[in-house]
Scaffold this motif. Structure first.
Motif, PDB file in Angstrom:
ATOM      1  N   ASP A 153       0.624  -1.344   0.038  1.00 56.20           N
ATOM      2  CA  ASP A 153       0.161  -0.250  -0.347  1.00 56.20           C
ATOM      3  C   ASP A 153       0.966   1.390  -0.289  1.00 56.20           C
ATOM      4  N   GLU A 154       0.018   2.368  -1.074  1.00 54.89           N
ATOM      5  CA  GLU A 154       1.755   3.508  -1.427  1.00 54.89           C
ATOM      6  C   GLU A 154       0.986   3.977  -0.052  1.00 54.89           C
ATOM      7  N   THR A 155      -0.006   3.905   0.884  1.00 57.49           N
ATOM      8  CA  THR A 155      -0.206   4.994   2.171  1.00 57.49           C
ATOM      9  C   THR A 155       1.483   4.015   3.024  1.00 57.49           C
ATOM     10  N   HIS A 156       1.046   3.132   3.120  1.00 56.01           N
ATOM     11  CA  HIS A 156       2.350   2.918   4.209  1.00 56.01           C
ATOM     12  C   HIS A 156       3.148   2.654   3.498  1.00 56.01           C
ATOM     13  N   ALA A 157       3.343   2.119   2.749  1.00 56.31           N
ATOM     14  CA  ALA A 157       5.354   2.430   2.793  1.00 56.31           C
ATOM     15  C   ALA A 157       5.614   3.673   2.793  1.00 56.31           C
ATOM     16  N   ARG A 158       5.418   5.133   3.095  1.00 62.04           N
ATOM     17  CA  ARG A 158       6.100   6.041   3.596  1.00 62.04           C
ATOM     18  C   ARG A 158       6.031   5.949   5.250  1.00 62.04           C
ATOM     19  N   GLU A 159       4.904   5.627   5.601  1.00 63.94           N
ATOM     20  CA  GLU A 159       5.031   5.408   7.237  1.00 63.94           C
ATOM     21  C   GLU A 159       6.127   4.166   7.859  1.00 63.94           C
ATOM     22  N   CYS A 160       6.242   3.527   6.849  1.00 64.25           N
ATOM     23  CA  CYS A 160       6.720   1.919   6.603  1.00 64.25           C
ATOM     24  C   CYS A 160       8.079   2.404   6.671  1.00 64.25           C
ATOM     25  N   LYS A 161       9.067   2.714   5.420  1.00 67.54           N
ATOM     26  CA  LYS A 161      10.225   3.868   5.554  1.00 67.54           C
ATOM     27  C   LYS A 161      10.850   4.161   6.431  1.00 67.54           C
ATOM     28  N   LEU A 162       9.849   5.304   6.935  1.00 67.23           N
ATOM     29  CA  LEU A 162      10.203   5.535   8.467  1.00 67.23           C
ATOM     30  C   LEU A 162      10.694   5.282   9.700  1.00 67.23           C
ATOM     31  N   ARG A 186       2.027   9.405  12.086  1.00 68.45           N
ATOM     32  CA  ARG A 186       1.526   9.977  11.150  1.00 68.45           C
ATOM     33  C   ARG A 186       0.913  11.314  10.664  1.00 68.45           C
ATOM     34  N   SER A 187       1.667  12.321  11.859  1.00 72.96           N
ATOM     35  CA  SER A 187       1.282  13.395  11.716  1.00 72.96           C
ATOM     36  C   SER A 187       2.841  14.516  11.043  1.00 72.96           C
ATOM     37  N   LEU A 188       4.464  12.998  11.033  1.00 69.99           N
ATOM     38  CA  LEU A 188       5.556  13.604  10.437  1.00 69.99           C
ATOM     39  C   LEU A 188       5.420  13.558   8.929  1.00 69.99           C
ATOM     40  N   LEU A 189       4.345  12.680   8.746  1.00 68.30           N
ATOM     41  CA  LEU A 189       4.187  12.807   6.856  1.00 68.30           C
ATOM     42  C   LEU A 189       3.137  13.428   6.183  1.00 68.30           C
ATOM     43  N   LEU A 190       2.738  14.541   6.856  1.00 70.19           N
ATOM     44  CA  LEU A 190       1.479  15.246   6.317  1.00 70.19           C
ATOM     45  C   LEU A 190       1.936  16.604   5.376  1.00 70.19           C
ATOM     46  N   ALA A 191       1.596  17.067   4.852  1.00 71.40           N
ATOM     47  CA  ALA A 191       1.625  17.775   3.583  1.00 71.40           C
ATOM     48  C   ALA A 191       1.855  19.302   4.473  1.00 71.40           C
ATOM     49  N   PRO A 192       2.013  20.537   4.293  1.00 74.24           N
ATOM     50  CA  PRO A 192       2.520  21.466   4.826  1.00 74.24           C
ATOM     51  C   PRO A 192       1.339  21.999   5.336  1.00 74.24           C
ATOM     52  N   ASP A 193       0.464  22.608   4.797  1.00 75.61           N
ATOM     53  CA  ASP A 193      -0.801  23.049   5.017  1.00 75.61           C
ATOM     54  C   ASP A 193      -1.824  21.880   6.126  1.00 75.61           C
ATOM     55  N   PRO A 194      -2.037  21.261   5.654  1.00 79.76           N
ATOM     56  CA  PRO A 194      -2.469  20.003   7.276  1.00 79.76           C
ATOM     57  C   PRO A 194      -2.316  20.114   8.234  1.00 79.76           C
ATOM     58  N   LEU A 195      -0.092  20.058   8.383  1.00 78.85           N
ATOM     59  CA  LEU A 195       0.320  20.069   9.217  1.00 78.85           C
ATOM     60  C   LEU A 195       0.479  21.129   9.977  1.00 78.85           C
ATOM     61  N   ALA A 196       0.387  22.698   9.349  1.00 78.24           N
ATOM     62  CA  ALA A 196      -0.186  23.775  10.103  1.00 78.24           C
ATOM     63  C   ALA A 196      -1.564  24.233  10.685  1.00 78.24           C
ATOM     64  N   LEU A 197      -2.469  22.795  10.347  1.00 77.80           N
ATOM     65  CA  LEU A 197      -3.808  23.182  11.220  1.00 77.80           C
ATOM     66  C   LEU A 197      -3.943  22.306  11.694  1.00 77.80           C
TER      67      LEU A 197
END
Length: 557
Positions: A153-162, A186-197
């Motif tokens: 899964d693409e979404t899991h792949a990012r957190e898996c790598k981290l 999972r917040s570490l992988l957020l884009a800037p706008d949702p992270l700022a929110l």
């Protein structure tokens, strides 16, 4: 000890406006650089200060609208404003009718809860998995091996790598500490706008939130301690979740099977703008994709504040206020809490200790935790320590009875042992009645008698009356009681056949209205009783078949 009274939504992180307006997308630099920028621009996303100004409401509203995307429309009946409880709140921008959808929200982040009572689920498809079924990518997370799609899964792949880069120390079985902190990670992988929110939301920082992260960090051999902004963000996100997260449902979609697989927690930025009242004017639910829907339980006039509730509606005042102080860092002072009778519901009341008196013991000052109690008839007083001891004994007794998981034992207890201590409306009695309502006829243990179903029907009507007395409107628990009352009355019809067939037909029509009302309130919710969903599917299929037959017969004529 004096506990400060304030609204937990009333304070916000310093410079949260800059969090929303100053963090620019830097896609080429990756999430960690965006993270550092967010922290530098916002300075301190955890500290709470001051009250918002009108321009800030506009900026926050714009950020929320961007977050909602297609879930928002220009006709949405909500707006942000200054709450009478302090700080910001959500208000009706026009008149809102009962059952109207006020808004739908989607989570910035969502993840599993982890605890001793939680079964482990795959972090991708949420199917139950053994604790030894680990992701082959080395991230230390549970991922089912039955479906290759989960590990890829693409979404899991990012957190898996981290997480794999941090080198988990446990590779043979799931770590509850890591799983519990996954939502924050999972917040570490957020884009800037949702992270700022996320960083703009209020965060009640406490020892518990830091401990949760520190325990997870200790499970890795190569955590990047040389990048302090990562640890600061984890602490901040954990505090934001502790303050604002809603419990949601995890739904398995493996092999097209949709079924509940435990609970998770999600951060819903618009929903968390709602302040608390012990009698809210909305209900909410979630669909299988974690979308949250908020609907009015009663008419809301333009300009009125939109309130949710963080507690169980049938809890007494003392229980509610202590729970809110422990979990949300505030002591509620709403009109229900300030009223010794709780709007005539008497959920906290005890019977007067005088044998000859029919009065009820009530707190003289409900907003003071150590208040003395007094009989509303003879004025006999009892100090708070004695009242607390009585409540503790009763609470332990109730838990003991419920743990036996037998509605018949609880029914006998209600008949013989407890009515001389508490009035029928006391929260402990209500808890036992709810146990009977949820379990009698549903546990498969007994062939219940006419008298037992009549007792269940009586309890349903009594608790619906209590909800009406409190002004709870069309709340979720009422919808669930509607369904239980429907099933109970279906059984009563079978057990006491009416000689008058016309009367029985009318009874069934009225009972069907209970079913339809329950379904209209619960059908969007992934947490709706499976039995209700299956029943309505069968009824709809039968009604469609009948219409087709009628149509064919009509065409032949």
């Amino acid at each position: 000890m004096t506990l400060k009274v304030f609204s937990w939504r009333s304070h916000r992180p310093r410079s949260w406006l800059s969090c929303l307006t100053s963090v620019l997308p830097v896609p080429s630099l990756g999430p960690v650089v965006n993270l550092a920028i967010a922290f530098n621009r916002s300075r301190d996303p955890v500290r709470a200060v001051g009250f918002a100004m009108e321009p800030e409401y506009a900026a926050l509203t714009a950020a929320l609208v961007r977050h909602l995307g297609p879930f928002h429309s220009d006709g949405s009946p909500w707006s942000l404003g200054a709450s009478g409880f302090g700080g910001r709140g959500l208000f009706a921008s026009r008149d809102i009718s009962t059952d109207e959808v006020i808004f739908e929200d989607r989570p910035i982040i969502v993840g599993p809860r982890a605890g001793r009572d939680e079964q482990v689920t795959c972090v991708v498809c949420h199917e139950h998995v053994p604790r030894s079924e680990m992701c082959p990518g080395g991230c230390g997370l549970p991922v089912c091996h039955a479906s290759a799609a989960c590990a890829q899964d693409e979404t899991h792949a990012r957190e898996c790598k981290l997480l794999a880069s941090w080198q988990p120390l446990k590779t043979a079985t799931v770590s509850d500490n890591v799983l519990r902190a996954l939502t924050s990670v999972r917040s570490l992988l957020l884009a800037p706008d949702p992270l700022a929110l996320l960083n703009s939301l209020q965060a009640n920082h406490c020892h518990q939130t830091e401990t949760e992260i520190n325990r997870a960090v200790a499970e890795f051999g190569n955590f990047p301690h040389d990048q302090p902004e990562i640890l600061r963000q984890l602490f901040a996100t954990s505090a934001v979740l502790n303050t604002n997260a809603f419990e949601t449902k995890l739904v398995s979609e493996y092999e097209d099977r949709k079924s509940l697989r435990g609970s998770g927690r999600g951060l819903y930025p618009l929903a968390c703008m709602m302040n608390h009242q012990c009698i809210p004017n909305v209900r909410y639910c979630f669909d299988a994709k974690h979308t949250m829907r908020v609907q009015a339980t009663k008419p809301i006039r333009r300009g009125e504040e939109i309130f949710t509730s963080y507690i169980q509606i049938f809890w007494g005042t003392y229980s509610r206020r202590v729970h809110l102080a422990a979990t949300k860092d505030f002591m509620c002072s709403c009109s229900r809490c300030a009223d010794p009778t709780e709007g005539g519901a008497y959920l906290s009341a005890l019977k007067c200790p005088k044998d000859s008196c029919e009065g009820r013991l009530l707190p003289l000052q409900p907003l003071v935790l150590g208040s003395s109690w007094s009989c509303d008839v003879c004025s006999t007083e009892m100090n708070n320590k004695k009242v607390s001891r009585v409540q503790d004994v009763l609470s332990a007794l109730i838990i003991t009875k419920i743990r036996k998981s037998d509605p018949r034992i609880v029914l006998d207890f209600l008949k013989t042992c407890i009515n001389n201590i508490m009035p029928d409306s006391n929260q402990f009695i209500v808890e036992l009645k709810l146990f009977v309502i949820w379990n009698l006829g549903n546990d498969g243990k007994h062939d219940y008698t006419l008298e037992e179903f009549q007792a269940k029907e009586k309890f349903c009507l009594e608790l619906m009356g209590l909800l009406e007395q409190m002004g709870a409107g069309e709340c979720t628990i009422k919808a669930l009681i509607y369904f239980e009352l429907y099933k109970c009355r279906e059984q009563l019809v079978k057990l006491q056949r009416q000689e008058d067939e016309e009367q029985e037909a009318k009874y069934r029509v009225l009972n069907r209205k209970l079913l339809d009302r329950s379904w209209s309130m619960l059908k969007w919710s992934v947490g709706a009783p499976p039995e209700l969903r299956q029943l309505m599917q069968r009824i709809c299929a039968a009604e469609c078949e009948d219409r087709e037959k009628s149509s064919l017969n009509g065409s032949h004529h």
